[in-house]
Design an enzyme around this catalytic site. Structure first.
Site: not given
Ligand code: ADP
Length: 506
Positions: A200, A235, A292
């Site tokens: 991404e 994150h 969930r």
């Molecule tokens: P997980 O399922 O591991 O929690 P997520 O896709 O929900 O992963 O992302 C968790 C966090 O990672 C987000 O809240 C953000 O802080 C960061 N993050 C995820 N994707 C991106 C992105 N494309 N750009 C910037 N930060 C991202």
């Protein structure tokens, strides 16, 4: 309505679910591993059954054992909580085979929305904007390179099966791609048994805003508004709140409509969360769907007055959602902090052990969801979440004041916790002004330690910075120090009053 619900989980969420059961007059059935024999959820449930040794692979993740308990106890429904098997389609399938109602979406909806790449594909078809990137796993480095030429650096490699911030690597330079690809895949393989990754665009300083949805089995899907979860460490969410400080009613409507569209397209039922990132222009991008109940669901409950667990149960029993909820608006402000048994001096490593004493905060606007008690030993084997401390107030300002006040009341001895981190964050002017983003906390921890030789944004640097900072805090807060602020140093009177004071939690 159901007569007896099997709670296929442990800790605070098992306690949360059995409380809802009790209020509804439904009998609750707990399951527990050997180390959880004395856990609060076991004590509070109407019935409790052992399901094996501490290792979750031998207990909480064993569908066959859960089904065996459901049959023996005569349960007519099962609630999975969050974590463990909550997003595994094999569980609703096994429930269906056993004639037990699964309190959550169907296996098909989980598959359509649960994996990150499947969710992105559905988002594209539903006209919901996603972060630019691939909708399929990447197989070769060449493929990744070609994509980067298209969308530009920086990019983020992410595990298809991801969760908890695992299996993610930021790529700032093309020369880092090969190592990042290897690291993300192997971390994903180790964490999820699935090494597939996709790519991404990495958004710089976005905010994490998610929409809580509810969908009944009669076609009504509603948005209960947003939660902002931008305060994160590596994150992972640390503080959540509702409403989001950046929200406008127009944006809430747009994001709510997008989430509802996506849920409908996936044939979703029950409670779910659609996560988005929001950039400085207030443009929002779909991230993933959590099929969930979320850890942070209480903040939505506090501003809507609804009980999401009872609603999950009602939806699973075939009840209809009221029409009026399609235009629900939040009342006041709510904020949650996640108190963990972890050692900020030691890279936030889990700090299991016996809770020698504790004082739980209370008073106006305070809610504490937890699965612990004094004298209980926090096991080494699971996520060390102790308590979720949730404050509600008429305004964000009052909510922060209540949360700070309750954190000052909160004491636990015998184990270390991250409580001091929250006291600091809540006092930060940027936080108070709502000027936060998803790397704000990691940067703050780095800044506090002035570690100029460490590269900004590096996760290791953030961890080292946090550890150094915490050590400084502890030194300042030691009872012999004269410089400690009163909120950090308990008075002699307070200390005398505490039982078996071994280690004051910072
Ligand atoms: P997980 O399922 O591991 O929690 P997520 O896709 O929900 O992963 O992302 C968790 C966090 O990672 C987000 O809240 C953000 O802080 C960061 N993050 C995820 N994707 C991106 C992105 N494309 N750009 C910037 N930060 C991202």
């Amino acid at each position: 309505m159901f007569r007896k619900i099997l709670i296929a989980n442990r800790g605070e969420i098992a306690v949360r679910i059995l409380r809802a059961c009790r209020e509804l007059g439904i009998r609750s059935v707990a399951v527990f591993s050997e180390v959880d024999r004395k856990s609060l959820h076991v004590r509070l449930a109407d019935e409790a059954y052992p399901i094996g040794p501490a290792a979750s692979g031998e207990s909480y993740l064993r569908i066959d054992k859960l089904m065996d308990v459901a049959r023996r106890a005569g349960c007519d429904a099962l609630h999975p909580g969050y974590g463990f098997l909550a997003e595994n389609p094999a569980l609703p399938r096994a429930c269906a085979d056993a004639g037990v109602t699964f309190i959550g979406p169907s296996a098909e909806a989980m598959e359509a929305l649960g994996s990150k790449t499947a969710g992105r594909q559905l988002a594209r078809r539903s006209d919901v904007p996603s972060v630019p990137g691939t909708n399929d796993p990447i197989e070769t480095l060449q493929q990744a390179q070609a994509l980067i030429e298209n969308i530009g650096l920086p990019v983020l490699l992410k595990a298809v099966a991801g969760g908890g911030g695992k299996g993610m690597r930021v790529v700032n330079r093309l020369s880092d791609l090969a190592a990042a690809f290897r690291d993300a895949s192997s971390e994903a393989q180790n964490s999820f048994g699935d090494g597939r990754v996709y790519l991404e665009k990495y958004l710089v300083k976005p905010r994490h805003v998610e929409i809580q949805i509810l969908a009944d089995s009669h076609g009504r899907v509603v948005s209960l508004g947003e939660r902002e979860c931008s305060v994160q460490r590596r994150h992972q969410k640390v503080i959540e709140e509702a409403p989001s400080p950046l929200m406008t009613s127009d944006l809430r409507k747009k994001m709510g409509d997008a989430a509802v569209r996506l849920a409908r397209a996936g044939g979703y039922t029950n409670a779910g969360t659609v996560e988005f990132l929001v950039d400085a222009n207030l443009d929002f991008y779909f991230l993933e769907v959590n099929t969930r109940l979320q850890v942070e669901h209480p903040v939505t409950e506090q501003v809507t007055g609804l009980d999401l667990v009872k609603l999950q149960i009602a939806i699973a029993a075939g009840h209809r959602l009221p029409f009026a909820w399609e235009t629900i608006t939040p009342r006041g402000h709510a904020m949650e902090v996640r108190l963990y048994a972890e050692d900020p001096d030691n890279n936030f490593f889990p700090s299991p052990g016996k809770i020698l004493s504790r004082h739980a905060p209370s008073g106006p606007g305070i809610r504490l969801d937890e699965g612990v008690y004094e004298g209980w030993t926090v096991p080494n084997d699971y996520d060390p979440l102790l308590s979720k401390l949730i404050a509600w107030g008429n305004s964000r300002e009052e909510t922060i004041a209540r949360l700070r006040r309750s954190l000052e009341e909160y004491t636990v001895t015998g184990i270390k916790t991250n409580a001091a981190l929250f006291r600091r964050i809540l006092a930060e002017p940027e936080f108070v002004r709502g000027e936060i983003h998803t790397t704000w906390l990691d940067e703050l921890l780095l800044r506090k330690h002035r570690a100029p030789t460490l590269e900004q944004g590096s996760e290791d640097a953030a961890a080292i910075g946090a550890a150094v900072w915490q050590a400084m805090q502890n030194a300042a807060a030691s009872p012999t120090s004269s410089s400690g602020a009163s909120e950090e140093v308990p008075s002699r009177w307070k200390l005398e009053g505490r039982k078996q004071q071994v280690d004051r939690t910072p």
